[in-house]
Design an enzyme around this catalytic site. Structure first.
Site, PDB file in Angstrom:
ATOM      1  N   HIS A 251      -3.909   6.431   3.084  1.00 45.61           N
ATOM      2  CA  HIS A 251      -4.505   5.164   2.668  1.00 45.61           C
ATOM      3  C   HIS A 251      -3.779   3.990   3.308  1.00 45.61           C
ATOM      4  O   HIS A 251      -4.404   3.080   3.886  1.00 45.61           O
ATOM      5  CB  HIS A 251      -4.452   5.065   1.141  1.00 45.61           C
ATOM      6  CG  HIS A 251      -5.312   3.984   0.565  1.00 45.61           C
ATOM      7  ND1 HIS A 251      -4.926   2.667   0.511  1.00 45.61           N
ATOM      8  CD2 HIS A 251      -6.545   4.033  -0.003  1.00 45.61           C
ATOM      9  CE1 HIS A 251      -5.863   1.957  -0.070  1.00 45.61           C
ATOM     10  NE2 HIS A 251      -6.867   2.753  -0.391  1.00 45.61           N
TER      11      HIS A 251
ATOM     12  N   SER B 153     -11.100  -0.902  -0.689  1.00 43.63           N
ATOM     13  CA  SER B 153      -9.753  -0.851  -0.134  1.00 43.63           C
ATOM     14  C   SER B 153      -9.753  -1.215   1.339  1.00 43.63           C
ATOM     15  O   SER B 153      -8.773  -1.736   1.854  1.00 43.63           O
ATOM     16  CB  SER B 153      -9.164   0.557  -0.267  1.00 43.63           C
ATOM     17  OG  SER B 153      -8.634   0.775  -1.534  1.00 43.63           O
TER      18      SER B 153
ATOM     19  N   ASP C 255       0.850  -1.178   0.000  1.00 40.03           N
ATOM     20  CA  ASP C 255       0.000   0.000   0.000  1.00 40.03           C
ATOM     21  C   ASP C 255       0.890   1.233   0.000  1.00 40.03           C
ATOM     22  O   ASP C 255       2.034   1.190  -0.459  1.00 40.03           O
ATOM     23  CB  ASP C 255      -0.913  -0.024   1.230  1.00 40.03           C
ATOM     24  CG  ASP C 255      -2.270   0.605   0.948  1.00 40.03           C
ATOM     25  OD1 ASP C 255      -2.315   1.837   0.819  1.00 40.03           O
ATOM     26  OD2 ASP C 255      -3.251  -0.138   0.842  1.00 40.03           O
TER      27      ASP C 255
END
Length: 645
Positions: free
Chosen positions: A49, A209, A14
């Site tokens: 994120h 996600s 990620d």
């Protein structure tokens, strides 16, 4: 209630993760060096994120975000940079292989690239295949495009795809669906998922996600449960159990249930299947006890305490979801290169150059590479390019007309370096696969000059006419990943491999090889067909280069690549099959049951078939390759036998 076992390792591919966040205090997280800066930025979209995704699995209760598997070991593998928010499939393949080599049982990929039919580049296909062979579970987000469409890697075989549902168990509007997801995808909570923010604090985000790490966390707990039961952790079985135990969507949904994929995450049902219970009794209990979480992750089956709800998706492109969702810029929808900086990759030996005299055991902490491709060179900047243009002599055209030198002309560059090899140090030498630079080559040690000379000769061979005996089609480069990166003129950043000598730096003179191999075949069998020999060798070399292309970092890929450089031995071995009109059918690599102590041996098998007689037995040739040293070596004689399959 289980919080996971330290023996189970989950890798997060990620953005950078803020490990200083209070929720990670006490967690066991290790950052692997990649092409992306490790330091998380409080204002970085990809840092946000990555931090959010990691906290869903590894968050500690004391830090305000109780993760699903906080006691499991974590690997942080940054593949998305804050300044780009996207990556190439090559970047992702590098990350997957790194995680696999570092011992991951589960790899979470909260991202993907939208494709027409779920197709992927060879890099990514190979990385996914490696995970399947090593029994590593890949969990990937299905995508946030809100259509019947596929993302990779989620759509690739053996990957577990994850879509997003709301608290009622309904698929969220932005969650993708498709035929492949129907058999290899499940829904998990993906709305208003609690997670950590870089710099401190929390936020709730939406998307596949964040549904993906919920499934990854549950899978980690199931593997931990296997250990507690005295069993060997089996990620492939856990994947099957998660799919088999998935609950059907609610009856009030529209008739078309494709958006439900294979069903909804069912934790109690998964535990029942894992422990050998009766699934039929569990289905009703699972629905009644909250497998459709309302604000939580549905871990009410007792596996996780206070686990956070699902999350958002999308990254290889972190996923595009509606503006109403809480993810302003976490949407990356196509791959572009993500230049960044790589930190130290090899541990204790990184500061010392690896010399040819070092024993294999001294290379244990280094990442060895044996890669195939074509040579290229790069200037890195306009200024460096212009210095070459000034120093290189003018070029003579027909009729005695002189024109300024062109540094991009490989023929002129090869001639210039032949007269002044010291200038080779001022170039960035690259190893390319299908025009894509994958490594920069940096000769080191006392034999650096000899290596530069070899690179110049190989470059000169590549520019020869294809019918010339000196024409070089491919090169092999052995070395050690240095932990450094270099930025090319295009802006692409590639890792640097250090070569210690000319050992293993080979060029394939295909025409000369065919001539030599044909002479070898003729000596064994009269009436051999030179064209058949040429086709077989071309098939052998090109199959590995195109169909089985790889980065040359795993043991099996190094063995496969070395088998190509050993093509003459192979040609002399399968000469009888070629003389009988048989052609190459397949190439496989398997761990060898026979090996020397402290070695790493692999069997490369070549299978030949008769294209004119399908009932004729196949001919199999096997040679064993030890890849424990910088330069692989073939062990023993090549074995051959016939097989009906």
């Amino acid at each position: 209630m289980s919080q996971g076992r330290s023996e189970i390792c989950v890798a997060i591919l990620d953005g950078p993760v803020d490990r200083a966040h209070p929720c990670f205090q006490g967690s066991d997280l290790t950052v692997l060096p990649t092409l992306v800066p490790q330091a998380a930025r409080s204002d970085g979209s990809m840092s946000g994120h990555g931090t959010h995704v990691a906290s869903i699995i590894f968050g500690q209760s004391e830090g305000g975000i109780p993760g699903i598997a906080p006691r499991c070991r974590g690997l942080i593998v940054p593949v998305f940079a804050d300044d780009r928010c996207s990556a190439t499939q090559l970047d992702l393949a590098r990350g997957i292989e790194q995680a696999a080599n570092a011992g991951a049982h589960i790899i979470n990929l909260s991202g993907g690239q939208l494709t027409d039919f779920g197709e992927a580049e060879g890099w990514l296909e190979n990385a996914v295949r490696i995970c399947q062979e090593r029994n590593i579970l890949l969990v990937a987000a299905a995508g946030n495009d809100g259509c019947e469409c596929l993302h990779v890697p989620a759509a690739l075989p053996s990957v577990l795809a994850v879509g997003a549902m709301d608290a009622r168990g309904h698929p969220l509007d932005f969650s993708n669906w498709g035929s492949k997801y129907k058999t290899q995808g499940i829904l998990a909570p993906g709305e208003q998922i609690l997670g950590a923010k870089p710099g401190g604090g929390t936020e709730r985000l939406n998307g596949t996600s964040f549904a993906a790490p919920i499934v990854s966390g549950v899978a980690a707990l199931l593997l931990s449960l296997q250990i507690e039961r005295g069993e060997t952790p089996d990620p492939a079985r856990v994947r099957q159990i998660l799919l088999q135990s998935a609950l059907p969507c609610n009856v009030d949904l529209p008739a078309d249930t494709q958006r439900c994929l294979a069903g909804k995450l069912n934790i109690p049902g998964a535990i029942t299947l894992l422990t050998g219970g009766n699934m039929s009794d569990e289905l009703q209990a699972a629905t009644a006890t909250g497998v459709e979480p309302s604000g939580g992750c549905g871990c009410g089956g007792g596996l996780v305490a206070d686990a956070p709800a699902p999350a958002q998706e999308g990254l290889l492109q972190p996923a595009t979801i509606p503006e109403a969702a809480v993810i302003p810029s976490n949407t990356v929808q196509s791959f572009t290169s993500t230049p960044t900086q790589l930190s130290t990759m090899t541990s204790a030996n990184n500061s010392n150059a690896v010399t040819p005299s070092q024993a294999p055991s001294d290379l244990a902490s280094s990442q060895l590479v044996y890669a195939l491709g074509t040579l290229g060179y790069d200037f890195g900047s306009e200024a460096r390019r212009d210095t070459f243009k000034q120093l290189m002599p003018a070029f003579a055209l027909g009729g005695g007309v002189m024109v300024p030198a062109n540094p991009y002309d490989a023929r002129q560059m090869a001639d210039y370096l032949a007269s002044d090899i010291s200038e080779a140090r001022s170039l960035i030498w690259t190893l390319n696969i299908e025009l894509t630079p994958v490594y920069a080559i940096d000769p080191k040690g006392p034999f650096a000059r000899e290596t530069y000379l070899a690179l110049q000769e190989l470059l000169a061979g590549q520019i020869q006419p294809e019918h010339d005996d000196d024409y070089i089609e491919r090169v092999s480069i052995p070395g050690v990943l240095s932990g450094r990166t270099v930025k090319l003129f295009s802006g692409q950043v590639v890792p640097v491999i250090e070569t210690q000598s000319t050992r293993g730096v080979y060029g394939w003179k295909v025409n000369s090889l065919v001539n030599a191999a044909f002479a070898e075949v003729q000596a064994v069998t009269e009436g051999a067909d030179r064209d058949a020999m040429s086709r077989t060798l071309d098939s052998f070399l090109n199959r590995i280069y195109y169909d089985l292309r790889n980065l040359g970092t795993t043991s099996q890929d190094r063995a496969l690549n070395f088998s190509v450089t050993n093509a003459f031995q192979a040609a002399s071995t399968f000469s009888q099959a070629v003389a009988q009109g048989m052609e190459l059918d397949s190439i496989t690599v398997e761990k060898s049951p026979f090996c020397r102590m402290d070695s790493d041996c692999w069997d490369v098998k070549l299978k030949f078939f008769d294209p004119e007689n399908s009932r004729r037995a196949k001919k199999i040739f096997r040679f064993t390759i030890d890849v424990s040293d910088l330069i692989p070596v073939t062990l023993g004689e090549v074995k051959s036998w016939s097989s009906p399959y």
